[in-house]
Scaffold this active site. Structure first.
Site, mmCIF file in Angstrom:
data_model
loop_
_atom_site.group_PDB
_atom_site.id
_atom_site.type_symbol
_atom_site.label_atom_id
_atom_site.label_comp_id
_atom_site.label_asym_id
_atom_site.label_seq_id
_atom_site.Cartn_x
_atom_site.Cartn_y
_atom_site.Cartn_z
ATOM 1 N N GLN A 214 -27.892 -50.814 -12.723
ATOM 2 C CA GLN A 214 -27.030 -49.855 -13.594
ATOM 3 C C GLN A 214 -25.482 -50.125 -13.728
ATOM 4 O O GLN A 214 -25.030 -50.374 -12.562
ATOM 5 C CB GLN A 214 -27.155 -48.474 -13.424
ATOM 6 C CG GLN A 214 -26.666 -47.509 -14.328
ATOM 7 C CD GLN A 214 -26.699 -46.151 -13.839
ATOM 8 O OE1 GLN A 214 -26.094 -45.674 -12.778
ATOM 9 N NE2 GLN A 214 -27.576 -45.223 -14.536
ATOM 10 N N TYR B 205 -18.906 -40.815 -16.941
ATOM 11 C CA TYR B 205 -18.456 -41.791 -16.877
ATOM 12 C C TYR B 205 -17.374 -42.336 -17.934
ATOM 13 O O TYR B 205 -17.324 -41.752 -18.786
ATOM 14 C CB TYR B 205 -19.310 -42.979 -16.271
ATOM 15 C CG TYR B 205 -20.065 -42.528 -14.944
ATOM 16 C CD1 TYR B 205 -19.474 -42.326 -13.782
ATOM 17 C CD2 TYR B 205 -21.565 -41.987 -15.243
ATOM 18 C CE1 TYR B 205 -20.056 -41.918 -12.637
ATOM 19 C CE2 TYR B 205 -21.955 -41.328 -13.949
ATOM 20 C CZ TYR B 205 -21.449 -41.401 -12.696
ATOM 21 O OH TYR B 205 -21.861 -40.847 -11.503
ATOM 22 N N ARG C 37 -36.875 -38.041 -9.689
ATOM 23 C CA ARG C 37 -37.146 -37.362 -8.515
ATOM 24 C C ARG C 37 -38.657 -37.355 -8.113
ATOM 25 O O ARG C 37 -39.020 -37.432 -7.010
ATOM 26 C CB ARG C 37 -37.009 -35.763 -8.839
ATOM 27 C CG ARG C 37 -35.430 -35.731 -8.894
ATOM 28 C CD ARG C 37 -34.745 -34.388 -9.154
ATOM 29 N NE ARG C 37 -35.225 -34.332 -10.746
ATOM 30 C CZ ARG C 37 -35.079 -33.160 -11.584
ATOM 31 N NH1 ARG C 37 -34.491 -31.999 -11.042
ATOM 32 N NH2 ARG C 37 -35.478 -33.481 -12.904
#
Length: 414
Positions: free
Chosen positions: A102, A177, A351
């Site tokens: 990423q 971001y 998760r």
């Protein structure tokens, strides 16, 4: 096995890359690069995901420059990190999966002690909401020369990822971001060709995507991750995200990954559940501790629901022809069937795989039909701990592995 499950577990093409199935481990900040050096804990984390059956696993937050980091303890793509990242990709490949980096730049969202500029770069100047947690309360608008430099940083980052053995890159355009700051009407107040309408706000991120595709797209999968809504006052909506997704599709994205929310203003939308106390852990600054109190005060009541982003993601699916990945609350076999039936091309899980890395194998064998993850989000807080991200329910902290560089030959990765 139903047709939807057969489709999910069948090989699938991501640009020039063929994955063994449609499951992608999402980028979830591992906290496994103290001082910026990837560790054996990072190798172990991603090897476990590969051994557990994903088609591809994603190494989170690989910065494209020193100023692009969000924390000092974060991977920066380049010659120094290359052998350590190669240890990660070699381990993933040995288990039959692909590896994705990423690639990102934090822009105004950073907690660095030093920058090469007096204030962090962003789409526009002015007050910097994330900076109230780090002491960088102002940001500056990227100049024309900075925009050219930033595009080249993403290109060079993608080339470095390829040199480190990665099979794909995911350009981060969400969660607050730098590229997200261009997409967000709350951050982007520019009056040139990069600001104004949703189409114009998407222009610079699409230029970055196109440049990366030109550089590595013939050899690597190239995806982008967007927030399909920001969930904050004045932020981007699903309507804006439809335009963003259409723009990235036109630029040639091999895959668009949906997410939601912002790291500072609305993190609960990223996870679809309440954030735990103590973000920042024992290393939290006074401002971070203040931020935790503010988070607790402003966080609305929210209870986890499976497929919590499906309603919004459906709208993207209906308007965009490019391959789309569903992310957001896939926790069961039924959720997988639903995501495939809704027309999504890949399924991104986070998760539930941190809780049990071999969950997909357990689903396929019939051992399990639902994850045991309770979405407490303590794994998010643990990214700041000495051992890095782990499930608080199923794993133990291993500080030694997170202090050993990944490429150290005389230390076996257990």
């Amino acid at each position: 096995m139903s047709n939807e499950l057969e489709r999910a577990y069948a090989p699938w093409k991501l640009g020039p890359l063929t994955l063994r199935n449609r499951f992608i481990k999402s980028a979830t900040n591992e906290g496994n690069a103290p001082g910026g050096t990837p560790t054996q804990a990072l190798v172990r984390h991603h090897r476990s995901m590969a051994a557990g059956g994903v088609g591809m696993t994603t190494v989170a937050y690989c910065a494209v420059s020193a100023d692009g980091r969000t924390f000092e303890d974060q991977v920066m793509l380049g010659p120094a990190s290359r052998p350590h990242l190669r240890a990660v990709t070699d381990a993933v490949h040995a288990e039959g999966a692909a590896a994705c980096a990423q690639v990102t730049h934090g822009g105004a969202f950073n907690f660095l002690s030093k920058l090469s500029t007096s204030s962090p770069v962003s789409a526009s100047g002015g007050l910097n909401p994330p900076g109230f947690l780090s002491g960088r309360v102002f940001r500056h608008a990227a100049s024309a020369s900075e925009l050219r430099s930033l595009r080249e940083q993403f290109v060079q980052g993608a080339r470095e990822a390829r040199a480190a053995g990665f099979d794909a890159v995911e350009i981060h355009m969400g969660h607050g971001y730098l590229l997200s700051q261009f997409l967000s009407p709350a951050y982007n107040r520019r009056r040139d060709e990069y600001g104004g309408s949703a189409q114009r706000r998407a222009r610079f991120p699409s230029e970055v995507l196109a440049a990366v595709l030109d550089a590595v797209g013939a050899h690597m999968g190239v995806s982008c991750k967007i927030s399909i809504f920001e969930g904050m006052r004045g932020g981007a909506t699903v309507d804006d995200a439809i335009v963003t997704a259409q723009t990235m599709a036109s630029a040639g994205a091999h895959l668009i990954v949906n997410s939601a929310g912002m790291n500072v203003e609305s993190p609960w939308h990223i996870f679809g559940s309440a954030m735990p106390e103590g973000i920042g852990g024992e290393n939290a600054s006074a401002m971070m501790r203040f931020g935790n109190r503010m988070l607790k005060w402003q966080q609305p009541p929210i209870e986890f629901q499976p497929l919590y982003l499906l309603q919004a993601a459906r709208r993207i699916r209906a308007q965009v022809r490019a391959p789309l990945a569903y992310l957001g609350g896939v926790t069961s076999v039924d959720d997988i069937r639903s995501a495939i039936a809704e027309g999504f091309d890949a399924i991104v899980v986070g998760r539930a795989l941190i809780h049990r890395p071999d969950l997909l194998l357990a689903f396929r064998s019939g051992e399990l039909s639902r994850s045991g993850c309770d979405h407490c989000n303590r794994c998010v807080a643990l990214m700041y701990s000495a051992g890095g991200t782990r499930c608080a329910l199923t794993s133990r902290e291993d500080i030694a592995a997170n202090r050993t560089p990944a490429a150290t030959a005389d230390q076996p990765v257990g």
